[in-house]
Structure formats: C-alpha cells, structure tokens
Design a protein around this motif. Sequence first.
Motif, PDB file in Angstrom:
ATOM      1  N   ALA A  46       0.825  -1.206   0.000  1.00  0.00           N
ATOM      2  CA  ALA A  46       0.000   0.000   0.000  1.00  0.00           C
ATOM      3  C   ALA A  46       0.865   1.265   0.000  1.00  0.00           C
ATOM      4  N   TYR A  47       1.869   1.303   0.863  1.00  0.00           N
ATOM      5  CA  TYR A  47       2.732   2.480   0.904  1.00  0.00           C
ATOM      6  C   TYR A  47       3.493   2.651  -0.421  1.00  0.00           C
ATOM      7  N   SER A  48       3.956   1.538  -0.993  1.00  0.00           N
ATOM      8  CA  SER A  48       4.672   1.638  -2.272  1.00  0.00           C
ATOM      9  C   SER A  48       3.766   2.203  -3.346  1.00  0.00           C
ATOM     10  N   LYS A  49       2.514   1.735  -3.323  1.00  0.00           N
ATOM     11  CA  LYS A  49       1.547   2.225  -4.310  1.00  0.00           C
ATOM     12  C   LYS A  49       1.323   3.733  -4.105  1.00  0.00           C
ATOM     13  N   ALA A  50       1.214   4.135  -2.841  1.00  0.00           N
ATOM     14  CA  ALA A  50       1.018   5.565  -2.552  1.00  0.00           C
ATOM     15  C   ALA A  50       2.197   6.370  -3.085  1.00  0.00           C
ATOM     16  N   LEU A  51       3.395   5.833  -2.915  1.00  0.00           N
ATOM     17  CA  LEU A  51       4.587   6.528  -3.404  1.00  0.00           C
ATOM     18  C   LEU A  51       4.586   6.635  -4.912  1.00  0.00           C
ATOM     19  N   SER A  52       4.273   5.531  -5.596  1.00  0.00           N
ATOM     20  CA  SER A  52       4.363   5.579  -7.059  1.00  0.00           C
ATOM     21  C   SER A  52       3.248   6.457  -7.621  1.00  0.00           C
ATOM     22  N   LEU A  53       2.101   6.494  -6.944  1.00  0.00           N
ATOM     23  CA  LEU A  53       1.036   7.396  -7.392  1.00  0.00           C
ATOM     24  C   LEU A  53       1.463   8.846  -7.243  1.00  0.00           C
ATOM     25  N   GLY A  54       2.246   9.093  -6.186  1.00  0.00           N
ATOM     26  CA  GLY A  54       2.667  10.465  -5.933  1.00  0.00           C
ATOM     27  C   GLY A  54       3.755  10.950  -6.876  1.00  0.00           C
ATOM     28  N   THR A  55       4.416  10.010  -7.578  1.00  0.00           N
ATOM     29  CA  THR A  55       5.561  10.381  -8.409  1.00  0.00           C
ATOM     30  C   THR A  55       5.231  11.509  -9.365  1.00  0.00           C
ATOM     31  N   ASN A  56       4.044  11.406  -9.984  1.00  0.00           N
ATOM     32  CA  ASN A  56       3.689  12.413 -10.981  1.00  0.00           C
ATOM     33  C   ASN A  56       2.871  13.557 -10.405  1.00  0.00           C
ATOM     34  N   SER A  57       2.742  13.569  -9.088  1.00  0.00           N
ATOM     35  CA  SER A  57       1.887  14.584  -8.497  1.00  0.00           C
ATOM     36  C   SER A  57       2.732  15.676  -7.872  1.00  0.00           C
ATOM     37  N   ASN A  58       2.173  16.881  -7.864  1.00  0.00           N
ATOM     38  CA  ASN A  58       2.901  17.964  -7.230  1.00  0.00           C
ATOM     39  C   ASN A  58       2.528  18.076  -5.758  1.00  0.00           C
ATOM     40  N   LEU A  59       1.630  17.206  -5.301  1.00  0.00           N
ATOM     41  CA  LEU A  59       1.183  17.277  -3.914  1.00  0.00           C
ATOM     42  C   LEU A  59       1.776  16.099  -3.123  1.00  0.00           C
ATOM     43  N   LYS A  60       3.095  16.038  -3.027  1.00  0.00           N
ATOM     44  CA  LYS A  60       3.726  14.911  -2.338  1.00  0.00           C
ATOM     45  C   LYS A  60       3.717  15.143  -0.833  1.00  0.00           C
ATOM     46  N   ALA A  61       3.517  14.047  -0.099  1.00  0.00           N
ATOM     47  CA  ALA A  61       3.535  14.148   1.354  1.00  0.00           C
ATOM     48  C   ALA A  61       4.613  13.228   1.913  1.00  0.00           C
ATOM     49  N   ALA A  62       5.075  13.524   3.128  1.00  0.00           N
ATOM     50  CA  ALA A  62       6.145  12.729   3.733  1.00  0.00           C
ATOM     51  C   ALA A  62       5.633  11.383   4.253  1.00  0.00           C
ATOM     52  N   GLU A  63       4.336  11.321   4.590  1.00  0.00           N
ATOM     53  CA  GLU A  63       3.814  10.141   5.296  1.00  0.00           C
ATOM     54  C   GLU A  63       4.091   8.798   4.623  1.00  0.00           C
ATOM     55  N   PRO A  64       3.832   8.649   3.318  1.00  0.00           N
ATOM     56  CA  PRO A  64       4.081   7.319   2.748  1.00  0.00           C
ATOM     57  C   PRO A  64       5.553   6.892   2.837  1.00  0.00           C
ATOM     58  N   TYR A  65       6.462   7.843   2.707  1.00  0.00           N
ATOM     59  CA  TYR A  65       7.893   7.520   2.833  1.00  0.00           C
ATOM     60  C   TYR A  65       8.183   7.022   4.250  1.00  0.00           C
ATOM     61  N   LEU A  66       7.697   7.787   5.243  1.00  0.00           N
ATOM     62  CA  LEU A  66       7.943   7.408   6.636  1.00  0.00           C
ATOM     63  C   LEU A  66       7.309   6.056   6.945  1.00  0.00           C
ATOM     64  N   GLY A  67       6.100   5.860   6.409  1.00  0.00           N
ATOM     65  CA  GLY A  67       5.401   4.603   6.633  1.00  0.00           C
ATOM     66  C   GLY A  67       6.167   3.433   6.048  1.00  0.00           C
ATOM     67  N   LEU A  68       6.612   3.599   4.810  1.00  0.00           N
ATOM     68  CA  LEU A  68       7.332   2.516   4.142  1.00  0.00           C
ATOM     69  C   LEU A  68       8.642   2.214   4.882  1.00  0.00           C
ATOM     70  N   ALA A  69       9.302   3.267   5.363  1.00  0.00           N
ATOM     71  CA  ALA A  69      10.538   3.054   6.131  1.00  0.00           C
ATOM     72  C   ALA A  69      10.254   2.227   7.382  1.00  0.00           C
ATOM     73  N   LYS A  70       9.100   2.498   8.008  1.00  0.00           N
ATOM     74  CA  LYS A  70       8.724   1.715   9.203  1.00  0.00           C
ATOM     75  C   LYS A  70       8.509   0.248   8.847  1.00  0.00           C
ATOM     76  N   VAL A  71       7.825   0.027   7.728  1.00  0.00           N
ATOM     77  CA  VAL A  71       7.570  -1.350   7.310  1.00  0.00           C
ATOM     78  C   VAL A  71       8.894  -2.087   7.112  1.00  0.00           C
ATOM     79  N   TYR A  72       9.826  -1.447   6.384  1.00  0.00           N
ATOM     80  CA  TYR A  72      11.128  -2.084   6.145  1.00  0.00           C
ATOM     81  C   TYR A  72      11.855  -2.327   7.468  1.00  0.00           C
ATOM     82  N   THR A  73      11.724  -1.368   8.391  1.00  0.00           N
ATOM     83  CA  THR A  73      12.363  -1.538   9.690  1.00  0.00           C
ATOM     84  C   THR A  73      11.809  -2.771  10.399  1.00  0.00           C
ATOM     85  N   GLU A  74      10.479  -2.878  10.389  1.00  0.00           N
ATOM     86  CA  GLU A  74       9.847  -4.037  11.031  1.00  0.00           C
ATOM     87  C   GLU A  74      10.307  -5.330  10.383  1.00  0.00           C
TER      88      GLU A  74
END
Lengths: 223, 538
Positions: free
Chosen positions: B294-322
Amino acid sequence: MDISTFLVTSIHDMKNSLSVVNAMLEDAINQTSDHPCPARKPLDQVFYESQRITDNLLQLLVIYKLGKGLYPFDAQEHHLADFTLEATARVAQLARCRGVNISVVCAPDNYWYFDRELVLGAIVHALNNGIRYTRSKVCLWAVVKDGMLEFRVEDNGPGYPARMLENQLCSTTGINFAEGSTGLGLYFSLRVAELHQNLGRHGTTRLENGGALGGGAFVMTLP
Amino acid sequence: MQADQPSKADLANKRFLVVDDFEGMCHILRDLLRKCGARQIDAVTKGREAITALSRNSYDVVLCDYHLGSGKNGQQVLEEARHQKLIGPSTIWIMITAEKTSDMVMGAIEHQPDDYLIKPLTEAMLQTRLTKLAQKKTQLSAIEAAVRAKEYLKAIALCDQRLASEKGSDPHLARLRCDLLVLTGNFEEARASYNRQLAVRDAPWAMVGLAKLYFQEARYQKARELLEQAIETNRTLLEAYDWLSRTLVCLGEWKPAEELLQRAAALSPNSVIRQQSLGEAALHCNDLDLAEQAYSKALSLGTNSNLKAAEPYLGLAKVYTEKGCQKEALAVLGRLIHEVEGHSTKLQAKAAEVRVFHKTGDTEQAKLCADALSAQIQNGTHGMPPSVTLELAESLMEIGNKEVGSQLIQYVVRNHHEDERLLSRAQDIYAKADMGTEGAELVESARHVAVEAMNHGVRLGAQGRLDEAIDAMREAHTLMPNNPRLLLNLAYMLIQYQEKNGWHHGMSSEARKAIETARRYTPDNQRCGELLAKLEKL
C-alpha cells in the motif's frame, strides 16, 4: 486465471474497437449522403448491426459489474429535456438510415433522479428496438406520474408478440435464437429499473401493445 | 425543444484545449467540437504538454482524457493546473473516460472536474453539456470566487439566493452549501439541511454528510451505523468507505478498518490518501506485506503529483524496519529528503533514521544520528508533526538519551494538552522507559503549564483587559506554538478586540493564521469554523 477476467477485459477491448468503427462508419455514411451510392444500403445495415453489438457489449459489462458490486451506481438529478435529447441523438443516424421519424414528449423544465449512464443504456436500447420494428414512427415520452418518472418508447409497428407480453417479468425466458432475441436488453433494463430505489419504492419495466402510436411500447418507471 | 438548442455562435469565441494520448481520438474530438461550432482548438497528447499549453494560453474549455498513457493522468494534470493557478474558476474542465468508475462519484469537490463524459461521445451530448456547463459557470462564478477568497458566509448567502430562484433543485449547490455550513461551524443548520434532503430522497451525500457531523462531534458509534448503512445501499460509495475507516480507527478497530480500506482500494486504487491509510492500518495490524504494497503504491502514485507528502515515505521506512531491512528503509528516507519539499522534511527523515538504526540493532549509529539531531530539535521550533516527534522521543528514550526524549514529550504535551490519544501515547513511552511515575508527573506538569498560561489570558479577557489578554496569549503562543486551544483563544481575543475597536488588518490576518494552524491539528473542531465566521463578519 479466471476465464471471466479474460471475458471481461476482451469485452471491454471489443467495445472500444467498435466505438472507433462506429465513428468511422458514421463519417463514411455522411460522405455518401449527398450523391447516390450503391454501397449505401449495405453500409446502413453494417452500421445498425455494429451499434447493436456495441450496445450488447456495454450491457454485458454493466451486468457483470453489478453482479460483482463494482458498478458505481450514482443517482443524480437530471434535466429530462436534455436527457431525452441526448438519447435520441444516439439513435439519430440509425433512424435517418431507416427513414424513421423520432419524436419526444417531455415537459421543458422537469428534473428527475437517476443514474444517467444506466438509464441512457436502457432507453437507447429501447429506441434501437423501436426503430427496428416500427413502420415509420418512434416516440419517446418522459412524464412524471404519481410520484414516479415514466419513460415510454412507443412505435407504430406490429407490437410485441403475445409470448413476450406474457413472459415479460422473467425476461430470460424470452430467449429466441431464431428471432435473434437473447433477452439481454430486457433483463438489463429490468436490473437498471430495480436498482433505482427511493423511500421504499423501486423502479419497474413492462412491455405493452397499443399506446398513442398503436404499436409496441416499452415502459420504464423510476421512483 | 428548439428553444433549448444551444447557439453555435456561443462556442465560436471560446478557446479549447484537447488532451488525449491517442492521436486518432484527438482528431475525433476536434471534429466533434467543430461540428458544435468551436473554432479555436488546440490539441496535445501528453500531460506535460498540456501543462505547457495551459501556462502559455488561457483556455475557456479543457477536454482531457483520464488515461494519458505513461506520465501524469488526467486527474493529476487537473490538480497541477489548479495548484499552479494555470486555470481560473471560469475554466470548464471536462474529463473524458471510457467507462464510469467509482472515482467519478463523490470525490472531494475541490478536486473534481466540472463534468465527466463517458465515451462514445456524440455531437448532441457535447453540445448540450457544453452549453449547460457554460451557463452553470456564469451562475456559480460569484459563489466560486467567494469560496476561493475564503468568504464562506458570503458564499452561503449566494447559495441561498440561487437555490431560492432555481426551478429544479440543484443537488451540487445544496451539497456545497452544506459543506460551507460545516466549514463555518454551523453544524445545526447543516444537520437540518441534510435531514430535509433525506426526507424526500435517499441521497447518499446527505447520509455521508450527517455521518461526518457525528464524527466531528466524536459520536463515532452513530457515525459508524450511518456509514455502514450508506455502504450497504451504495457499495461503491468511496467517500463513505474513507469516513468509515477513519471512524473505525477512532474506535480503535484497526482490523475492520484495514479490511474496509482494502475493499475501497480494490474499487479505486489510485488515491494516494487511501493507499496511505491502508498502509497505516496494515502496519498497525502487523500485515507487513500488505502495508509495504500500500505504501509503495502511494509513493508511485505520488511520483507524478505535485502534492507529495512525507507520510508514505515514513510509513514505508517503518515497514522495512519491522521487516529488518535496514538498507531499504534508509533508501526510502533518502528519497524522502530529495523528493519532498517542506521545512521539516529533512528533520523528519533524520528522526526516522534514528529509529531505523535503533530497531535494526545498530545502536551506536542510532546514537550518532540522535546527537546530530538533538541541537536542532531541542528548542521546539522543529515543525515536526506530534506523532513523528513522539516516535523520535521513544527511540531516544530507548537508546538512553532520556533527557532530550523527555523534553520532546513535554513539548508535545504542552502543545496538545487536550489530545487524549497523544497524552496516553506519551505516558506509554515513559512507562516503557521505566519512568512511569515520574513520567505521569511530567506529563501532568506540562499539561498544567499549558492550562495555566491559557487561563491567565482568558481571565484578563474576562476582565475586559483585552490588550493584556492578547499579549499574554501571544507570550503563551511562543511557548506552545501549535496548541489548538491556545491558538483559538488567541484568535477569539483578537476578534473581540476588533469588534470593540474596529477592523485591523494585522490583527485579522494574525487571527486567520491562528485559526488555520489550529484547524491543521484539529480539523474537526467546530470552534475553528465558528471563529472563521466571526472573523468574516468583522
């Protein structure tokens, strides 16, 4: 992979191709309209058949999506005069080819709630059918009666066969391969009508003979 | 019927832009527009080209295909064009699609195009819709301008005028009016309005609207019942799914929220926010693969958007950490720094790094990172969201830097002294660090500081000493810049002062800024809207 996935994606693909075919056909027909052309008659026939296929594919897709809970049903208020104009415009070319006169009866300032794409599909199908079986006229009515909206597609053809009038509620029994009728259109229309619900009432469809033009009449009511 | 036929001359002096990745379709659209009477038509095949064209010329009507092949889709082009102010309120934007999808039904109004057209397009359809839309634009332009200028009361009054003069009731207008009522804190009138709608028509938007009111009043059980009922009858009503999942999260029911978001994402996978919420719920339920997806999908959807947010990056980092994947986690945080703007982005990424190193057993590296961070975050003006701050505090406590960790916690408590969830999270962190009793005292005293500072100002205000009250509030504001209650009290004093002494430009903008900051932290607070309305009345 499930075969239905392929069926659905193929139907989708075929529908899109046919849309392009239809647009080109319409262009070609318009180009031949100024001078007599021997290819004109078969072209008209091709256009009619191609539209029929497009309609069927569209209905199949919607029925599939409804079954899977994927169809984004969305009843909104629509201006009936605009809606009927749009529906008749969809079949204008076909009517011209066949020399059928289409008229509309609709109050100029009426609005009603329905899912535009679904109802448009059902009404266009009924109009196509009317054009196919009528002698010379088809009339689309949109009137509000007893708190329900009633669409009527009437023609001055021979009317529906007695068997269809008897069996109309379970529309799938109307399948008759010899006559080229699968019952899909009627089934689709019934599903569309029943999906429309408001304050405990739901929509209906029925077939009649008679009406103002004396031929067949397809009636859809929406709450 | 003839009288209703739009005149072709109307379209001749309008400028059109056609955007479709398929050139054949561009031709068909051009032909159709010409048949409708249009004369000035430009066509492009890519989202990027559309943005360029929009920045060079001013268009009256944009016809844009939703699917534009690779790159931006039609929705993203629209959002960017609005964001960069390449199109104004008078531009008509029509999205063209091959089939009806859930995204078209009841999305956020500010992100919606003016209309959707479903292929096949016909001349009659285009002609009637274009004429209708042009009429609507003229009628609604005053309302839209008021909304954009944030003059909500004026916009409501204009809606009332229009609704009174209309023949058919316009549900879009009725819905907009309700949204504005909620925005200005007039919940009672909004509720009455929704109920009036529901008495004549099972309108899903009114049902969701009522549920949103319950949600904002924290009556989650009521909100839940209503939203479940709405979904029962409208299985593709995405807005109801999104609100129900938020409600479930507030009720602490993460698993049902996760399942619900999965269903919604299957219906409409292209929403960044929805994928992000799904990621969060899945992470909470420890479904790491789903969360990663889900987080990866959020990131790739954001690639072409000018409205990027930090949350999906932080979330994905947490997942990888876990999952114990340190390298991947750090890589995502590296991308965060490069790809997202915002003054606290870098800090948030660095804070997350501490956690990554710590959780993957690299305590030494975590300590180094934490030391480098400490200087920048101690004074409190770091601008990180409270949840991120608490996460950092937790890591710091765990790696032994209890002093800075505790400071961060107290900062959060001071600024959010009425947010029960953050307070209990703060207590938990202390408890985990074997500082349960001490922590409870610290939390209580930080809370007390906030309450005291506030009461002092309120007392002064009640004695009519508004000057002093405002100064006291401003002083407290430096101590706790993000405290919503304080911000709203400050705004209230500023408004009162002006009610007495006349409108003052500086004070009005100070009050507006305070209200908007408060709304960022407590978007559902009725008082934000009420104060905005008061401010507008000045």
